[in-house]
Design a protein around this motif. Structure first.
Motif, PDB file in Angstrom:
ATOM      1  N   TYR A 196      48.189  49.099 -25.996  1.00 20.76           N
ATOM      2  CA  TYR A 196      49.254  49.977 -25.606  1.00 20.76           C
ATOM      3  C   TYR A 196      50.641  49.518 -25.800  1.00 20.76           C
ATOM      4  CZ  TYR A 196      45.477  52.995 -23.616  1.00 20.76           C
ATOM      5  OH  TYR A 196      44.262  53.871 -23.573  1.00 20.76           O
ATOM      6  N   TRP A 197      50.808  48.197 -25.219  1.00 22.04           N
ATOM      7  CA  TRP A 197      52.377  47.654 -25.501  1.00 22.04           C
ATOM      8  C   TRP A 197      52.593  47.387 -26.673  1.00 22.04           C
ATOM      9  CZ3 TRP A 197      56.470  46.961 -22.569  1.00 22.04           C
ATOM     10  CH2 TRP A 197      57.387  46.094 -23.233  1.00 22.04           C
ATOM     11  N   LYS A 198      51.740  46.975 -27.648  1.00 16.53           N
ATOM     12  CA  LYS A 198      52.016  47.019 -29.225  1.00 16.53           C
ATOM     13  C   LYS A 198      52.218  48.230 -29.706  1.00 16.53           C
ATOM     14  CE  LYS A 198      49.086  42.820 -29.598  1.00 16.53           C
ATOM     15  NZ  LYS A 198      47.704  42.056 -30.341  1.00 16.53           N
ATOM     16  N   LEU A 199      51.446  49.244 -29.446  1.00 16.17           N
ATOM     17  CA  LEU A 199      51.753  50.804 -29.890  1.00 16.17           C
ATOM     18  C   LEU A 199      52.973  51.170 -29.643  1.00 16.17           C
ATOM     19  CD1 LEU A 199      48.378  52.314 -29.133  1.00 16.17           C
ATOM     20  CD2 LEU A 199      49.367  51.906 -31.388  1.00 16.17           C
ATOM     21  N   HIS A 200      53.417  50.624 -28.334  1.00 21.43           N
ATOM     22  CA  HIS A 200      55.054  51.189 -27.885  1.00 21.43           C
ATOM     23  C   HIS A 200      56.119  50.368 -28.714  1.00 21.43           C
ATOM     24  CE1 HIS A 200      58.490  51.883 -25.834  1.00 21.43           C
ATOM     25  NE2 HIS A 200      58.458  50.684 -25.299  1.00 21.43           N
ATOM     26  N   VAL A 201      55.763  49.063 -28.853  1.00 20.88           N
ATOM     27  CA  VAL A 201      56.741  48.112 -29.483  1.00 20.88           C
ATOM     28  C   VAL A 201      56.855  48.395 -30.984  1.00 20.88           C
ATOM     29  CG1 VAL A 201      57.400  46.002 -29.728  1.00 20.88           C
ATOM     30  CG2 VAL A 201      56.866  46.520 -27.647  1.00 20.88           C
ATOM     31  N   ASP A 202      55.675  48.451 -31.694  1.00 20.24           N
ATOM     32  CA  ASP A 202      55.537  48.484 -32.941  1.00 20.24           C
ATOM     33  C   ASP A 202      55.709  49.803 -33.697  1.00 20.24           C
ATOM     34  OD1 ASP A 202      54.986  45.545 -32.854  1.00 20.24           O
ATOM     35  OD2 ASP A 202      52.952  45.731 -33.133  1.00 20.24           O
ATOM     36  N   ARG A 203      55.045  50.803 -33.006  1.00 24.40           N
ATOM     37  CA  ARG A 203      55.425  52.312 -33.456  1.00 24.40           C
ATOM     38  C   ARG A 203      54.845  52.496 -34.846  1.00 24.40           C
ATOM     39  NH1 ARG A 203      59.132  54.534 -30.052  1.00 24.40           N
ATOM     40  NH2 ARG A 203      59.581  56.115 -31.475  1.00 24.40           N
ATOM     41  N   ASP A 204      53.829  51.780 -35.156  1.00 29.44           N
ATOM     42  CA  ASP A 204      53.313  51.781 -36.333  1.00 29.44           C
ATOM     43  C   ASP A 204      52.070  52.670 -36.768  1.00 29.44           C
ATOM     44  OD1 ASP A 204      51.846  49.996 -35.229  1.00 29.44           O
ATOM     45  OD2 ASP A 204      51.872  48.296 -36.733  1.00 29.44           O
ATOM     46  N   GLN A 205      51.373  53.214 -35.623  1.00 28.57           N
ATOM     47  CA  GLN A 205      49.996  53.618 -35.639  1.00 28.57           C
ATOM     48  C   GLN A 205      50.083  54.949 -34.932  1.00 28.57           C
ATOM     49  OE1 GLN A 205      46.342  51.210 -35.782  1.00 28.57           O
ATOM     50  NE2 GLN A 205      47.740  49.749 -34.922  1.00 28.57           N
ATOM     51  N   ALA A 206      49.434  56.102 -35.282  1.00 25.67           N
ATOM     52  CA  ALA A 206      49.503  57.414 -34.465  1.00 25.67           C
ATOM     53  C   ALA A 206      47.842  57.517 -34.242  1.00 25.67           C
ATOM     54  CB  ALA A 206      49.950  58.373 -35.297  1.00 25.67           C
ATOM     55  N   ASP A 207      46.823  56.848 -34.785  1.00 29.45           N
ATOM     56  CA  ASP A 207      45.792  57.220 -34.397  1.00 29.45           C
ATOM     57  C   ASP A 207      45.020  55.782 -34.274  1.00 29.45           C
ATOM     58  OD1 ASP A 207      43.200  58.484 -34.032  1.00 29.45           O
ATOM     59  OD2 ASP A 207      42.863  59.113 -36.130  1.00 29.45           O
ATOM     60  N   PHE A 208      44.965  55.400 -33.130  1.00 30.74           N
ATOM     61  CA  PHE A 208      44.434  53.796 -32.850  1.00 30.74           C
ATOM     62  C   PHE A 208      42.881  53.933 -32.328  1.00 30.74           C
ATOM     63  CE2 PHE A 208      44.237  49.935 -30.065  1.00 30.74           C
ATOM     64  CZ  PHE A 208      44.258  49.143 -31.247  1.00 30.74           C
ATOM     65  N   TYR A 209      42.052  53.374 -32.864  1.00 36.02           N
ATOM     66  CA  TYR A 209      40.673  53.158 -32.357  1.00 36.02           C
ATOM     67  C   TYR A 209      40.474  51.735 -31.918  1.00 36.02           C
ATOM     68  CZ  TYR A 209      35.523  53.914 -32.486  1.00 36.02           C
ATOM     69  OH  TYR A 209      34.261  54.139 -32.114  1.00 36.02           O
ATOM     70  N   TYR A 210      40.088  51.499 -30.641  1.00 40.92           N
ATOM     71  CA  TYR A 210      40.032  50.435 -30.165  1.00 40.92           C
ATOM     72  C   TYR A 210      38.457  50.026 -29.924  1.00 40.92           C
ATOM     73  CZ  TYR A 210      39.619  46.160 -27.271  1.00 40.92           C
ATOM     74  OH  TYR A 210      39.404  44.652 -26.784  1.00 40.92           O
ATOM     75  N   GLU A 211      38.169  49.059 -30.674  1.00 40.10           N
ATOM     76  CA  GLU A 211      36.349  48.727 -30.465  1.00 40.10           C
ATOM     77  C   GLU A 211      36.162  47.307 -30.080  1.00 40.10           C
ATOM     78  OE1 GLU A 211      32.590  49.687 -32.915  1.00 40.10           O
ATOM     79  OE2 GLU A 211      34.281  49.568 -34.093  1.00 40.10           O
TER      80      GLU A 211
END
Length: 237
Positions: free
Chosen positions: A206-221
């Protein structure tokens, strides 16, 4: 100081996301129904201001008021994370239904929670984000929102798939505003002992999604995880 609002803040992912963003210097607003549960999460977050704002996510006016109070007390919300989970008592009233048994009536409570709740939360904070030219919206669901098909929980699957569609369209529609939106789909038995499924490990994404702002559809597996237990994914005590 920046503020993250966590809507549906629980003892697993909500707590972990709050701690990760607090470590990054964010004050934290916690929103969910149970004030005692929120206090237990808040007591585990150190070094920043933490506010608890009890509200039922399905009560849109109450949710909007809680977010407004959070901004009044803590400051403008820069990150909104939305991840509600129905409690077992809720599912006694609005149980999972299979594909053939899903009706408008069995679908409606889950749409109210996941879709309408997310739209209400976003609309409360989005104008300020756009005005300031920055912000992050993270909308969370389980794996049935994107890649996993589980007919036994069709009503939930429909609701969270709509949540995903909202997140993707929101991100595209906000291009150029400085606001980034992303859908997070989690395929893991959270907090069941496997390293890749530990809340703190997932919270880092989540932190990376906020900082990098490079993915709109993130699937964590968690590829090392045991088969996902759907009933544990969508309920909390």
């Amino acid at each position: 100081m920046s503020v993250i609002a966590i809507v549906g803040a629980g003892s697993l992912m909500g707590r972990a996301i709050a701690r990760r963003f607090a470590a990054g210097g964010f004050d934290v607003a916690l929103i969910a129904r149970d004030p005692d549960a929120l206090k237990a999460v808040a007591d585990d977050i150190q070094g920043v201001r933490v506010g608890i704002f009890p509200a039922d996510i399905t009560d849109r006016q109450a949710l909007s008021r809680a977010l407004a109070r959070a901004e009044t007390e803590l400051g403008p919300i820069e990150v909104l994370e939305f991840s509600p989970t129905p409690r077992r008592a809720d599912l006694a009233v609005s149980p999972f239904t299979g594909a053939a048994e899903t009706t408008v009536e069995t679908l409606a409570p889950h749409v109210e929670l996941h879709l309408y709740g997310s739209v209400a939360a976003v609309q409360q904070v989005l104008p300020g984000m756009i005005e300031r030219g920055r912000g992050t919206v993270l909308l969370t669901a389980g794996a049935v929102s994107s890649r996993m098909v589980v007919p036994a929980i069709t009503n939930v699957s429909i609701a969270v798939s709509a949540l995903r569609a909202y997140a993707l369209n929101l991100n595209a529609g906000l291009a150029g505003t400085g606001v980034h939106a992303a859908h997070v789909s989690i395929a893991a038995n959270i907090g069941q002992g496997r390293p890749g499924s530990e809340p703190d490990v997932i919270a880092e994404e989540y932190w990376k999604l906020h900082v990098d702002r490079d993915q709109a559809d993130f699937y964590y597996e968690d590829l090392a995880d045991a088969p996902v237990v759907i009933s544990d994914r969508y309920t909390s005590d």
